[in-house]
Design an enzyme around this catalytic site. Structure first.
Site, PDB file in Angstrom:
ATOM      1  N   ASP A 142       0.637  -1.285   0.061  1.00 42.06           N
ATOM      2  CA  ASP A 142      -0.087  -0.113   0.065  1.00 42.06           C
ATOM      3  C   ASP A 142       0.941   1.366  -0.021  1.00 42.06           C
ATOM      4  O   ASP A 142       0.424   2.199  -0.340  1.00 42.06           O
ATOM      5  CB  ASP A 142      -0.874   0.053   1.311  1.00 42.06           C
ATOM      6  CG  ASP A 142      -0.190  -0.320   2.477  1.00 42.06           C
ATOM      7  OD1 ASP A 142       0.895  -0.301   2.494  1.00 42.06           O
ATOM      8  OD2 ASP A 142      -0.774  -0.256   3.584  1.00 42.06           O
ATOM      9  N   HIS A 143       2.055   1.163   0.424  1.00 43.99           N
ATOM     10  CA  HIS A 143       2.800   2.595   0.616  1.00 43.99           C
ATOM     11  C   HIS A 143       3.648   2.952  -0.444  1.00 43.99           C
ATOM     12  O   HIS A 143       3.978   4.241  -0.648  1.00 43.99           O
ATOM     13  CB  HIS A 143       3.838   2.394   1.949  1.00 43.99           C
ATOM     14  CG  HIS A 143       2.993   2.528   3.273  1.00 43.99           C
ATOM     15  ND1 HIS A 143       2.346   1.692   3.827  1.00 43.99           N
ATOM     16  CD2 HIS A 143       3.439   3.540   4.197  1.00 43.99           C
ATOM     17  CE1 HIS A 143       1.854   2.106   4.949  1.00 43.99           C
ATOM     18  NE2 HIS A 143       2.550   3.025   5.255  1.00 43.99           N
ATOM     19  N   ASP A 160       3.312  -0.864  11.641  1.00 42.51           N
ATOM     20  CA  ASP A 160       2.908   0.164  11.296  1.00 42.51           C
ATOM     21  C   ASP A 160       2.105   0.969  12.485  1.00 42.51           C
ATOM     22  O   ASP A 160       1.531   0.007  13.225  1.00 42.51           O
ATOM     23  CB  ASP A 160       1.699   0.331  10.302  1.00 42.51           C
ATOM     24  CG  ASP A 160       1.428   1.623   9.632  1.00 42.51           C
ATOM     25  OD1 ASP A 160       1.971   1.975   8.446  1.00 42.51           O
ATOM     26  OD2 ASP A 160       0.645   2.382  10.432  1.00 42.51           O
ATOM     27  N   ARG A 208      -2.073  12.640  10.156  1.00 43.46           N
ATOM     28  CA  ARG A 208      -0.711  13.327  10.676  1.00 43.46           C
ATOM     29  C   ARG A 208      -0.504  14.471   9.714  1.00 43.46           C
ATOM     30  O   ARG A 208      -0.838  14.459   8.506  1.00 43.46           O
ATOM     31  CB  ARG A 208       0.748  12.242  10.409  1.00 43.46           C
ATOM     32  CG  ARG A 208       0.504  11.125  11.439  1.00 43.46           C
ATOM     33  CD  ARG A 208       1.803  10.525  11.562  1.00 43.46           C
ATOM     34  NE  ARG A 208       1.851   9.651  12.743  1.00 43.46           N
ATOM     35  CZ  ARG A 208       2.194   8.343  12.769  1.00 43.46           C
ATOM     36  NH1 ARG A 208       2.653   7.972  11.717  1.00 43.46           N
ATOM     37  NH2 ARG A 208       1.937   7.543  13.870  1.00 43.46           N
ATOM     38  N   ARG A 247       8.616   3.117  11.750  1.00 40.16           N
ATOM     39  CA  ARG A 247       9.728   2.497  10.736  1.00 40.16           C
ATOM     40  C   ARG A 247      10.885   2.259  11.631  1.00 40.16           C
ATOM     41  O   ARG A 247      11.657   3.222  12.398  1.00 40.16           O
ATOM     42  CB  ARG A 247       9.718   3.522   9.679  1.00 40.16           C
ATOM     43  CG  ARG A 247      10.295   5.175  10.316  1.00 40.16           C
ATOM     44  CD  ARG A 247       9.964   5.977   8.983  1.00 40.16           C
ATOM     45  NE  ARG A 247       8.641   6.296   8.681  1.00 40.16           N
ATOM     46  CZ  ARG A 247       8.241   7.435   8.421  1.00 40.16           C
ATOM     47  NH1 ARG A 247       9.084   8.465   8.140  1.00 40.16           N
ATOM     48  NH2 ARG A 247       6.948   7.656   8.123  1.00 40.16           N
ATOM     49  N   SER A 301       5.876   7.308  13.177  1.00 38.87           N
ATOM     50  CA  SER A 301       5.568   5.996  12.757  1.00 38.87           C
ATOM     51  C   SER A 301       6.534   4.965  13.249  1.00 38.87           C
ATOM     52  O   SER A 301       7.318   5.164  14.233  1.00 38.87           O
ATOM     53  CB  SER A 301       6.504   6.007  11.307  1.00 38.87           C
ATOM     54  OG  SER A 301       6.873   4.948  10.868  1.00 38.87           O
TER      55      SER A 301
HETATM   56  C1  MIC Z   1       2.888   6.551   8.629  1.00 38.14           C
HETATM   57  O1  MIC Z   1       1.767   6.830   8.482  1.00 38.14           O
HETATM   58  O2  MIC Z   1       3.968   7.408   8.904  1.00 38.14           O
HETATM   59  C2  MIC Z   1       3.406   5.407   7.935  1.00 38.14           C
HETATM   60  C3  MIC Z   1       4.199   5.377   6.613  1.00 38.14           C
HETATM   61  O3  MIC Z   1       2.347   4.340   7.750  1.00 38.14           O
HETATM   62  C4  MIC Z   1       4.441   4.546   8.889  1.00 38.14           C
HETATM   63  C5  MIC Z   1       5.200   3.294   8.756  1.00 38.14           C
HETATM   64  C6  MIC Z   1       6.198   3.556   7.973  1.00 38.14           C
HETATM   65  O4  MIC Z   1       7.001   4.627   8.111  1.00 38.14           O
HETATM   66  O5  MIC Z   1       6.353   2.633   6.881  1.00 38.14           O
HETATM   67  C7  MIC Z   1       3.691   4.277  10.544  1.00 38.14           C
HETATM   68  O6  MIC Z   1       2.767   5.044  10.473  1.00 38.14           O
HETATM   69  O7  MIC Z   1       4.091   3.311  11.074  1.00 38.14           O
HETATM   70 FE1  SF4 Z   2      -0.833   4.598   4.952  1.00 36.50          FE
HETATM   71 FE2  SF4 Z   2       0.238   5.550   7.473  1.00 36.50          FE
HETATM   72 FE3  SF4 Z   2      -1.131   7.202   5.934  1.00 36.50          FE
HETATM   73 FE4  SF4 Z   2      -2.473   5.141   7.029  1.00 36.50          FE
HETATM   74  S1  SF4 Z   2      -1.416   6.778   8.062  1.00 36.50           S
HETATM   75  S2  SF4 Z   2      -2.771   5.778   5.069  1.00 36.50           S
HETATM   76  S3  SF4 Z   2      -0.854   3.491   6.922  1.00 36.50           S
HETATM   77  S4  SF4 Z   2       0.850   6.163   5.340  1.00 36.50           S
END
Ligand code: MIC
Ligand code: SF4
Length: 755
Positions: free
Chosen positions: A95-96, A160, A448, A645, A643
């Site tokens: 998805d990312h 995630d 976010r 990550r 995140s």
């Molecule tokens: C996000 O919303 O910041 C992400 C991208 O989904 C991250 C995960 C990632 O950095 O791959 C998260 O929320 O953990």
């Molecule tokens: Fe994707 Fe993270 Fe955004 Fe949700 S908050 S849509 S998991 S990047």
């Protein structure tokens, strides 16, 4: 894709004995959170850990879910663990990595092409080790999990931070780094510090423009981005029972923004309806049989102050729609005060883009409520002033809302439907803008809004609101517009007003889909080959990190003293860097490039103590590494917010940073550092942050007697020959100290599997 009914039965079978034992051991009535946690204590811990005084506890989660941007690193680690198959049901979701540029069809086909190597890798690892694989286009991890795998009273971990979304269906779902997922997939217990409990009592009922999103926007305002740290938030009360399961999902999802370990709602009629609506009536039947265990005890909800560490009460009847932002999700404005805030703060009034969807808000209910506003724009002859995009959360929802005509409505009001993926939410957005230096505003229904997150532009002011509010704002193109009270001038010059949005919780004709995008693993994957091209720029097999040298760590250079907010987006930016998530050395070139250097207020410009020159953070650190010199990163409050990550922890580890010293850590990031064998420490007195000078050489002592609860010492050798020293705290338990000594948790697993 079949959910595992037998597994769920086994989980439910444990409930009556564990709940009874916990009642007996604690002599107290139980919250829902405690029941689920106790039912998932791993066997070794089950006997002694009832009660809240305990510290770190071992759990046995029922499932693991991983998204593509984090799964690569999680699976690269798992491949080193030496197991033939995953020990618990696990899935991977693509998805990312899909960039939003033109629209769903084109963008998806470009992504399949550009990311082929990574998708092939994830598909073949899944096939080999027995993981379910959700192809690109299937949808966003949290929505797909809610539709297929979440179940009341279950426990899962996901790589995630928005994994808590499944709390909407009563599951304890916790965001973790890939190394934690690796442990659980390898059959090891999963460790968590026993959380504090925050109770949120919801009274009244939502109406008009107010939606579930506004509950969490309000809670974020109350608790702030740090307020939920170390806590599980449990929602209850008549107001909770009146919310749809997907609405509850939105609230739990965005609980990540207050730093909560997770958030949860009890099993109720709405959950049963959603399970039946998504073809899982048999789970609802099983849940009905143990329903008393899938909610908190009535005595708890009658006197919450006696059972929760903190209680918040929100009356849904009085709750106003909220808009939060800019730059942080906890700056909460009730809509009636927002226009004044925009004017007083000089935020750009003109709204350039409205974006709805994402894992947070793309349910059938969200889409229908937003479409009811979009339809009014058409009927009332309003021309949409801002750009408007829609990211559906899953193919199931997308197919259904297309069938029911809602996507058509959005397109008629000028909306662009993007692929079922994260897209703009994570900076995977080729935004068209004439002048990136201009201050500008966007509003999203995502979760976010940190600086630069959506489009990489520090001048973008991003706000967060419910999808229906975002839709109304996009039509108005003006941030000072209040859709509840104000009028707009239509194409005929008339003043028109929006009626309240109306939505449908679940499709009357039922959900439908042609191809949900799921691929089951091979029955026997032993002959499946996983290939990683040694010349690849996107994938790199991991080399084990080296073990601790057995002495105090001395002579460290200060790499950066980060000032203010330093989220994982500042430490390891997403967007264009997502493509290197499977290649540790390449992604390390983004290390801390977003962090602000305390000494010059600039991002990605730090002093190289060997040359005296200022240069980018990664290059400076690579120079220290080449000279065999260690370094330290100093940071402010809630360091590593956001995140899950683990790249944010692995990159410094890989490049030779030895310790991260901050005022406080965000939970997932702190664990990620520990897992990778890094030293994460906090100032005992946060004023000591001010003692650190740019040219210091720094020692960390006390490591030869490193023990739980025992402080370490930091010694600063200033350039003028003077020294300062102070105590620092850590939260390492005995096990985590072993990870530090071994150079990372994986080194220990590898040793265990080999023996
Ligand atoms: C996000 O919303 O910041 C992400 C991208 O989904 C991250 C995960 C990632 O950095 O791959 C998260 O929320 O953990
Ligand atoms: Fe994707 Fe993270 Fe955004 Fe949700 S908050 S849509 S998991 S990047």
């Amino acid at each position: 894709m079949a959910f595992d009914l037998d597994m769920i039965k086994k989980v439910y079978d444990r409930y009556s004995t564990r709940v009874a034992a916990a009642r007996k051991a604690t002599g107290k009535h139980l919250t829902l959170t405690e029941k689920i946690l106790y039912a998932h204590l791993s066997e070794g811990d089950a006997k002694q850990a009832f009660g809240r005084g305990v510290d770190y506890v071992d759990f046995a989660p029922d499932r693991v879910a991983m998204q593509d941007a984090t799964a690569q690193m999680a699976l690269l680690q798992f491949m080193q663990a030496g197991r033939p198959q995953v020990a618990v049901p696990s899935t991977v979701h693509c998805d990312h990595l899909i960039q939003a540029k033109i629209g769903a069809t084109e963008d998806l086909s470009t992504a399949k092409d550009v990311n082929k190597e990574v998708y092939d890798f994830l598909a073949s690892v899944s096939d080999k080790y027995g993981l379910g694989f959700w192809k690109p286009g299937a949808g966003i991890i949290h929505q797909v999990v809610l539709e297929n795998y979440a179940f009341p009273g279950g426990m899962m971990i996901g790589t995630d931070s928005h994994t808590p979304n499944a709390g909407g269906l009563g599951m304890i779902a916790i965001g973790v780094g890939g190394a934690d997922a690796c442990d659980v997939m390898a059959g090891l217990p999963w460790e968590l510090k026993f959380p504090k409990l925050i109770g949120v009592k919801l009274t009244g009922k939502l109406s008009g423009w107010t939606s579930a999103k506004d509950v969490i926007l309000k809670v974020a305002g109350i608790l702030t981005v740090k307020g939920g740290t170390g806590a599980i938030v449990e929602y209850f009360g008549e107001g909770a029972r009146s919310l749809s399961a997907t609405g509850k999902g939105t609230i739990c999802n965005m609980g990540a923004e207050i730093g909560a370990t997770t958030s949860i709602f009890g099993y109720d009629e709405k959950a049963a309806d959603y399970l039946s609506g998504t073809k899982r009536a048999d789970i609802a039947k099983l849940a009905d049989a143990v329903a008393e265990h899938l909610t908190g005890d009535p005595e708890v909800y009658a006197n919450p102050e006696q059972y929760f560490d903190q209680v918040i009460e929100i009356n849904l009847t009085e709750l106003e729609p909220h808009v939060n932002g800019p730059f942080t999700p906890d700056l909460a404005w009730p809509i009636s005060k927002f226009a004044t805030a925009v004017k007083e703060n000089g935020w750009p009034v003109k709204l350039e883009v409205g974006l709805i969807g994402s894992c947070t808000n793309s349910s059938y209910e969200d889409i229908t409520r937003s479409a009811s506003i979009a339809k009014q724009a058409i009927d009332k002859h309003l021309t949409t002033k801002a750009e408007f995009t829609i990211t559906p959360g899953s193919e199931l929802v997308r197919y259904t809302v297309e069938r029911d005509g809602y996507l058509g409505t959005f397109e008629s009001m000028g909306g662009v439907v993007l692929a079922n993926a994260c897209g703009p939410c994570i900076g995977q957005w080729a935004r068209h803008t004439d002048d990136p230096t201009r201050k500008n505003s966007i509003i999203t229904s995502f979760n976010r809004n940190f600086a630069k997150r959506q489009d990489g532009n520090p001048n973008t002011h991003a706000f967060v609101a419910s999808p229906e509010i975002v839709t109304a704002f996009a039509i108005a193109g003006d941030l000072t517009f209040n859709p509840l009270t104000d009028t707009l001038t239509n194409d005929k010059g008339e003043q028109v007003r929006f009626d309240e949005p109306v939505g449908i919780e679940m499709p009357i004709k039922g959900y439908a889909v042609e191809d949900a995008g799921y691929q089951a693993p091979a029955e026997d994957g032993s002959s499946v080959e996983v290939k990683v091209d040694p010349k690849s720029s996107r994938l790199q097999l991991l080399d084990p990190f080296s073990a601790w040298e057995g002495t105090d760590i001395t002579g460290l250079k200060l790499l950066i003293k980060a000032k203010g907010k330093c989220t994982t987006d500042h430490i390891s930016m997403a967007g264009p860097w997502l493509k290197f998530r499977g290649h540790l050395d390449n992604i390390s070139n983004n290390m801390l490039i977003g962090a602000i250097n305390y000494y010059n207020n600039t991002a990605d410009s730090v002093k190289n103590e060997l040359t005296g020159e200022y240069g980018p953070v990664p290059a400076t650190q690579r120079d220290y590494k080449a000279h065999g010199i260690g370094s330290i990163v100093v940071g402010d409050e809630n360091y590593g917010e956001g995140s899950s990550r683990e790249h944010a922890a692995m990159e410094p580890r890989h490049l030779g940073v030895r310790a991260i010293l901050v005022k406080s850590f965000a939970r997932i990031h702190e664990t990620n550092l520990k897992k990778q064998g890094m030293l994460g420490i906090t100032f005992a007195d946060s004023n000591d942050y001010d003692k650190i000078q740019e040219d210091d050489t720094i020692d960390i002592t006390g490591l030869t007697t490193f023990a739980p609860g025992k402080q370490l010492t930091v010694v600063l050798h200033h350039k003028d020959g003077s020294t300062d020293s102070f105590q620092v705290n850590h939260t390492y338990n005995a096990q985590q100290i072993e990870w530090f000594k071994a150079g990372g948790a994986l080194n220990i697993i590898r040793r265990q599997m080999a023996s």
